[in-house]
Design a protein around this motif. Structure first.
Motif, PDB file in Angstrom:
ATOM      1  N   ALA A   1       0.653  -1.063   0.087  1.00  0.00           N
ATOM      2  CA  ALA A   1       0.140  -0.200   0.011  1.00  0.00           C
ATOM      3  C   ALA A   1       0.782   1.079   0.068  1.00  0.00           C
ATOM      4  O   ALA A   1       0.449   2.164  -0.673  1.00  0.00           O
ATOM      5  N   LEU A   2       2.088   1.251   0.833  1.00  0.00           N
ATOM      6  CA  LEU A   2       2.771   2.260   0.684  1.00  0.00           C
ATOM      7  C   LEU A   2       3.527   2.943  -0.567  1.00  0.00           C
ATOM      8  O   LEU A   2       3.662   3.933  -1.110  1.00  0.00           O
ATOM      9  N   ALA A   3       3.978   1.561  -1.230  1.00  0.00           N
ATOM     10  CA  ALA A   3       4.758   1.692  -2.480  1.00  0.00           C
ATOM     11  C   ALA A   3       3.538   2.342  -3.367  1.00  0.00           C
ATOM     12  O   ALA A   3       3.886   3.111  -4.409  1.00  0.00           O
TER      13      ALA A   3
ATOM     14  N   ARG B   1      -2.654  -3.904 -12.386  1.00  0.00           N
ATOM     15  CA  ARG B   1      -1.444  -4.914 -12.576  1.00  0.00           C
ATOM     16  C   ARG B   1      -0.347  -4.204 -11.743  1.00  0.00           C
ATOM     17  O   ARG B   1       0.647  -5.047 -11.200  1.00  0.00           O
ATOM     18  N   VAL B   2      -0.279  -3.205 -11.606  1.00  0.00           N
ATOM     19  CA  VAL B   2       0.692  -2.375 -10.755  1.00  0.00           C
ATOM     20  C   VAL B   2       0.347  -2.914  -9.209  1.00  0.00           C
ATOM     21  O   VAL B   2       1.494  -3.140  -8.451  1.00  0.00           O
ATOM     22  N   LEU B   3      -0.561  -2.956  -8.765  1.00  0.00           N
ATOM     23  CA  LEU B   3      -0.677  -3.839  -7.296  1.00  0.00           C
ATOM     24  C   LEU B   3      -0.261  -5.034  -7.403  1.00  0.00           C
ATOM     25  O   LEU B   3       0.225  -5.370  -6.284  1.00  0.00           O
TER      26      LEU B   3
ATOM     27  N   GLY C   1       9.074  -8.268  -3.745  1.00  0.00           N
ATOM     28  CA  GLY C   1       9.415  -7.239  -2.570  1.00  0.00           C
ATOM     29  C   GLY C   1      10.626  -6.388  -3.171  1.00  0.00           C
ATOM     30  O   GLY C   1      10.563  -5.245  -2.632  1.00  0.00           O
ATOM     31  N   ALA C   2      11.472  -6.718  -4.192  1.00  0.00           N
ATOM     32  CA  ALA C   2      12.420  -5.773  -4.755  1.00  0.00           C
ATOM     33  C   ALA C   2      11.853  -4.598  -5.267  1.00  0.00           C
ATOM     34  O   ALA C   2      12.212  -3.465  -5.010  1.00  0.00           O
ATOM     35  N   SER C   3      10.827  -4.720  -6.068  1.00  0.00           N
ATOM     36  CA  SER C   3      10.160  -3.605  -6.744  1.00  0.00           C
ATOM     37  C   SER C   3       9.578  -2.723  -5.596  1.00  0.00           C
ATOM     38  O   SER C   3       9.648  -1.379  -5.584  1.00  0.00           O
ATOM     39  N   ARG C   4       8.736  -3.352  -4.424  1.00  0.00           N
ATOM     40  CA  ARG C   4       8.257  -2.445  -3.324  1.00  0.00           C
ATOM     41  C   ARG C   4       9.675  -1.596  -2.886  1.00  0.00           C
ATOM     42  O   ARG C   4       9.549  -0.401  -2.609  1.00  0.00           O
ATOM     43  N   ALA C   5      10.798  -2.263  -2.653  1.00  0.00           N
ATOM     44  CA  ALA C   5      11.964  -1.570  -2.107  1.00  0.00           C
ATOM     45  C   ALA C   5      12.395  -0.410  -2.824  1.00  0.00           C
ATOM     46  O   ALA C   5      12.725   0.536  -2.348  1.00  0.00           O
TER      47      ALA C   5
ATOM     48  N   ALA D   1      11.177   0.788 -11.040  1.00  0.00           N
ATOM     49  CA  ALA D   1      10.434  -0.290 -10.283  1.00  0.00           C
ATOM     50  C   ALA D   1       9.966  -1.401 -11.319  1.00  0.00           C
ATOM     51  O   ALA D   1       9.743  -2.364 -10.581  1.00  0.00           O
ATOM     52  N   ASN D   2      10.159  -1.214 -12.369  1.00  0.00           N
ATOM     53  CA  ASN D   2       9.934  -2.269 -13.388  1.00  0.00           C
ATOM     54  C   ASN D   2       8.471  -2.978 -12.940  1.00  0.00           C
ATOM     55  O   ASN D   2       8.265  -4.189 -12.961  1.00  0.00           O
ATOM     56  N   LEU D   3       7.365  -2.179 -13.247  1.00  0.00           N
ATOM     57  CA  LEU D   3       6.105  -2.433 -12.886  1.00  0.00           C
ATOM     58  C   LEU D   3       5.187  -2.794 -14.113  1.00  0.00           C
ATOM     59  O   LEU D   3       4.083  -2.898 -14.015  1.00  0.00           O
TER      60      LEU D   3
END
Length: 374
Positions: free
Chosen positions: A8-10, A209-211, A218-222, A271-273
């Motif tokens: 949610a934060l990301a 899709r982003v969510l 986890g790497a994308s979130r970080a 972020a490669n989303l």
């Protein structure tokens, strides 16, 4: 709990980044299109037209029926716009540099003014009014403000005294100002929604899709959360703040627009989303369906389902972006506080759980020492 909260934060940070981009575009359009000035011009014309209607000016109100005369707005446009332009072109409202740039054209000078209050309007009218008695106690507004005349001839109106105009302005200006403010807010919201739709389609911004991508990787979130300080600093620079009204948009410039576009592209690319058309999930599904991809080919029904889900994701992104950057600034701050609170409670629970465990291990040792024969 923590992975969901970090997701949610990301996501909030991504929406804040995109919303800052949308806000910069909206503000540039508003500045170039002179939205505030146009709304102000309409408000002042409504004011002078209402003043003439209130006093039943024969050029505005039919003297027989007492109703507005047919085509009164179009026939009286010339004198009412003359009033608007002369008021907004008054030197009191302009810096010398602005007057030098616009020259002496009242219409161009009027577009440089974005706000006027009741006292300024009354002061300008007082400076333009003319005395009609020897003592100067009764002063009339210029005839060109309240009379279009016939054949270009204008006349002063006995009802259009400075005192009557001042009383009317003090009574009705707050109402007209509130209406104009509401009009500007509505236009800003419509423009924000339109720009949001264009951004979503241009970048293929599928919120669902982003969510999903953030929740799975986890790497994308970080990577997204690592940009938090930079994005919040940009938001502060652009004047975004929680609970800001739509008519208090920050004064973004073309340079701000360019920088924000680069910032949004950097954060979203790193972020490669899957945002963008080049690596789009829906494009890959269509390619697989047509046999142009080694992936398993979906059926027609599956492709229709995927297309509807993709369109729903685009609509979801439009709705989220249209909430505006101030909403996402507030949401991001609250999620940060929530994450800090959860982490603090986890540390407290770990610390409190470690002490009883050590005591429980020590107790049997003492019991064994007591029970051991001497």
């Amino acid at each position: 709990m923590i992975p969901l909260l970090e997701t949610a934060l990301a996501f909030a940070l991504i929406m804040l980044t995109a919303s800052l981009f949308v806000s910069a575009v909206v503000q540039v359009i508003i500045n170039v299109g002179r939205y505030r000035s146009c709304v102000l011009i309409h408000m002042l014309r409504s004011l002078i037209h209402g003043f003439r209607t209130f006093h039943r000016d024969p050029e505005v109100v039919d003297p027989v029926t007492g109703r507005p005369a047919p085509d009164a707005l179009s026939r009286n446009e010339a004198c009412e716009m003359r009033f608007v332009h002369e008021v907004l072109a008054d030197p009191v409202l302009h810096a010398r540099s602005a007057k030098l740039v616009a020259g002496s054209d009242p219409a161009r000078l009027a577009l440089l003014v974005e706000y006027i209050d009741a006292d300024d309007l009354i002061s300008i009218a007082a400076g333009a009014s003319v005395a009609v008695d020897a003592e100067g106690r009764e002063r009339l507004l210029p005839g060109r403000w309240v009379s279009c005349g016939q054949g270009g001839a204008v006349e002063t109106k006995r009802y259009a005294t400075l005192d009557q105009f001042s009383a009317y302005v003090r009574r009705w200006f707050p109402t007209l100002e509130g209406t104009a403010s509401q009009t500007f807010k509505q236009r800003a919201r419509q423009l924000t929604l339109l720009v949001s739709m264009m951004v979503v389609l241009l970048f293929n911004f599928d919120g669902f899709r982003v969510l999903a991508r953030l929740h799975e990787h986890g790497a994308s979130r970080a990577q997204v959360i690592a940009q938090a300080d930079t994005v919040t600093t940009t938001a502060a620079r652009l004047g975004e703040r929680p609970q800001r009204a739509p008519d208090e948009l920050g004064d973004a410039t073309l340079e701000d627009f360019r920088l924000e576009m680069q910032k949004a592209a950097t954060v979203l690319d790193e972020a490669n989303l899957g945002i963008g058309w080049q690596e789009s999930w829906i494009v890959a599904r269509f390619c697989a369906y047509r046999g142009e991809s080694p992936a398993a080919s979906p059926t027609a029904l599956q492709l229709v389902r995927d297309t509807l889900f993709w369109l729903a994701g685009l609509a979801f992104s439009c709705g989220m972006l249209s909430l505006g950057a101030p909403f996402w600034v507030t949401t991001f701050s609250r999620l940060i506080q929530m994450r800090n609170e959860v982490q603090h409670r986890k540390r407290q629970e770990s610390a409190s759980g470690a002490r009883p465990a050590s005591g429980a291990l020590a107790l049997p040792a003492r019991e064994r020492a007591v029970a051991r024969p001497s």
